[in-house]
Design an enzyme around this catalytic site. Structure first.
Site, PDB file in Angstrom:
ATOM      1  N   GLY A   1       4.775   6.765  -1.523  1.00  0.00           N
ATOM      2  CA  GLY A   1       6.092   6.153  -1.499  1.00  0.00           C
ATOM      3  C   GLY A   1       6.973   6.472  -0.317  1.00  0.00           C
ATOM      4  N   GLY A   2       6.446   7.102   0.730  1.00  0.00           N
ATOM      5  CA  GLY A   2       7.274   7.496   1.861  1.00  0.00           C
ATOM      6  C   GLY A   2       8.035   6.346   2.489  1.00  0.00           C
ATOM      7  N   LYS A   3       7.334   5.247   2.754  1.00  0.00           N
ATOM      8  CA  LYS A   3       8.000   4.115   3.403  1.00  0.00           C
ATOM      9  C   LYS A   3       8.867   3.342   2.420  1.00  0.00           C
ATOM     10  CE  LYS A   3       4.773   3.642   7.224  1.00  0.00           C
ATOM     11  NZ  LYS A   3       3.972   4.829   6.894  1.00  0.00           N
TER      12      LYS A   3
ATOM     13  N   ASP B   1       0.040  -0.054  -5.252  1.00  0.00           N
ATOM     14  CA  ASP B   1      -1.101   0.408  -4.475  1.00  0.00           C
ATOM     15  C   ASP B   1      -2.363   0.083  -5.272  1.00  0.00           C
ATOM     16  OD1 ASP B   1      -1.429   2.626  -2.001  1.00  0.00           O
ATOM     17  OD2 ASP B   1      -3.155   2.449  -3.321  1.00  0.00           O
TER      18      ASP B   1
ATOM     19  N   CYS C   1       0.872  -1.191   0.000  1.00  0.00           N
ATOM     20  CA  CYS C   1       0.000   0.000   0.000  1.00  0.00           C
ATOM     21  C   CYS C   1       0.898   1.226   0.000  1.00  0.00           C
ATOM     22  CB  CYS C   1      -0.913  -0.009   1.219  1.00  0.00           C
ATOM     23  SG  CYS C   1      -1.906  -1.500   1.404  1.00  0.00           S
TER      24      CYS C   1
ATOM     25  N   CYS D   1      -1.783   3.843  10.945  1.00  0.00           N
ATOM     26  CA  CYS D   1      -1.623   5.069  11.733  1.00  0.00           C
ATOM     27  C   CYS D   1      -2.909   5.284  12.524  1.00  0.00           C
ATOM     28  CB  CYS D   1      -1.287   6.268  10.851  1.00  0.00           C
ATOM     29  SG  CYS D   1      -2.408   6.527   9.463  1.00  0.00           S
TER      30      CYS D   1
END
Length: 430
Positions: A242-244, A262, A238, A363
């Site tokens: 693309g942060g992680k 995603d 997911c 989160c």
């Protein structure tokens, strides 16, 4: 614009949000288009007032006895910004573009109103229907955590060590006060102003050159806890923007085969520019839409060493960043998210090889989205998937701060100073 004129604008926007039940971002955008004379500083200050009003919507309503934009702003100025009645009165002076003067009742409520007898959902500024779930997660720390969620979030960065070290980034950003974050070995924290605004780092030359990404310390820690290793095949199921995925590339020094996808291809749109800027080696698989839609990961079933599921969720752990979201949360939207989480967990389980690892992240602070989602997968797997302890040693000091749940660990604003990330680690046995 004068400070009083900004208050009038915030009141107008909050009334619009309340009357039309629309997202705050939309109301702020429309106000800006209709008032083009307002400069960027004015718009930012007004947005800060609006979001602070939403942070304290329940408690301000309780204190002021009304849920109008005016009541929210007046109550917020006392509860969130700590202004005295005399200072608030000087801003509400009825001059040109200023709000009308305070009434006697408003003055009385400002000076005598108290949250001492307020129910938890009011004192903590949270929707009443999620209070049982939050209480189950947070226990005796419920009000402390809810108050932390009502404060502004810090401005956190992740140094991109594919480009340069954290120390080098900190030195480059010394002029904005960047300091190492308490827990993440790659994180830096930049002070924000009294109005909640930080420096415009998105136009900083170092950012444009890929030296750092803007990422909450909790998100950085969740990436670290995923445990990706060089030589592994890792799927970020997911991936969104693309942060992680970028963090995993950084943590493995581009030594893992990283694949990002995603279910919603629109969410993947920002990842390509971020990859170019950062130098991260990530294969992006974008699903097609419509009749041509196909499973872009079918060739990887049963072969992946590690799958990261940063699941779609209610975002209750990010309320300090998105105070608007908590008041738009409904029981139906929670049920929708729970169903989506079950679907994505089942898909992730099919990808993992025997002996491989599945890391589930949200989160959220709601148990229905966290331990209960993991329990659902364990039951559906018929014993093929098992929960294992998350290795906290990768972030010194984290073990003493997190809450341990039945299946994972929970970060939170009051304990870890981060957004409310949940992490659970599972393995495929057969």
């Amino acid at each position: 614009m004068t400070p009083s004129a900004r208050l009038s604008a915030a009141i107008e926007i909050l009334d619009d949000i309340g009357a039309r039940r629309r997202p705050a971002a939309d109301a702020l955008k429309d106000w800006g288009l209709a008032h083009r004379f307002a400069g960027s500083g004015d718009r930012a200050a007004i947005a800060s007032l609006v979001y602070d009003g939403l942070r304290r919507r329940a408690s301000a309503t309780w204190i002021m006895g009304a849920e109008t934009g005016r009541a929210l702003v007046i109550g917020m100025l006392r509860l969130q910004r700590g202004l005295a009645e005399s200072t608030i009165s000087s801003l509400f002076d009825g001059a040109r573009f200023a709000p009308p003067p305070l009434t006697e009742e408003e003055r009385t409520r400002l000076t005598t109103g108290s949250l001492a007898d307020a129910p938890p959902e009011v004192a903590g500024d949270a929707p009443a229907f999620v209070m049982p779930a939050l209480s189950a997660t947070l226990g005796d720390s419920l009000l402390e955590e809810l108050r932390a969620l009502a404060r502004r979030a810090p401005l956190d960065l992740r140094a991109n060590t594919l480009r340069q070290s954290r120390d080098a980034v900190a030195e480059s950003l010394a002029d904005v006060g960047a300091e190492p974050t308490p827990l993440s070995p790659l994180g830096l924290r930049v002070p924000i102003g009294e109005d909640g605004r930080g420096p415009a780092l998105h136009v900083d030359p170092l950012f444009l050159e890929g030296g750092f990404e803007i990422q909450d310390e909790g998100s950085q820690l969740a990436s670290l806890l995923a445990g990706a290793q060089a030589g592994e095949t890792v799927v970020d199921l997911c991936a969104g923007g693309g942060g992680k995925a970028l963090a995993l590339a950084c943590l493995t020094d581009n030594g893992a085969r990283l694949i990002a996808t995603d279910a919603d291809p629109r969410r993947l749109a920002p990842i390509h520019e971020r990859l170019r800027r950062s130098g991260a080696a990530v294969e992006v698989r974008t699903p097609r839409v419509g009749k041509a839609r196909a499973d872009v990961l079918a060739d990887l079933d049963g072969t992946v060493d590690r799958v990261l599921v940063d699941a779609p969720c209610t975002g209750s752990g990010t309320w300090r960043r998105n105070p608007d979201a908590k008041w738009r949360l409904r029981p139906g939207s929670l049920a929708t998210r729970v169903a989506e989480q079950a679907e994505v967990l089942d898909r992730a389980a099919r990808l993992v090889r025997p002996g491989g690892t599945l890391v589930y992240v949200t989160c959220s602070l709601l148990g229905e989205e966290n331990d209960a989602a993991v329990d659902g997968l364990l039951q559906r797997s018929g014993g093929a998937i098992a929960a294992v302890a998350t290795d906290l040693s990768v972030a010194p000091g984290l073990s003493e701060k997190v809450r341990r749940t039945d299946r994972g660990i929970q970060m939170s604003p009051a304990l870890t100073g981060t957004d409310g990330f949940y992490v659970a680690t599972l393995t495929r046995k057969t």
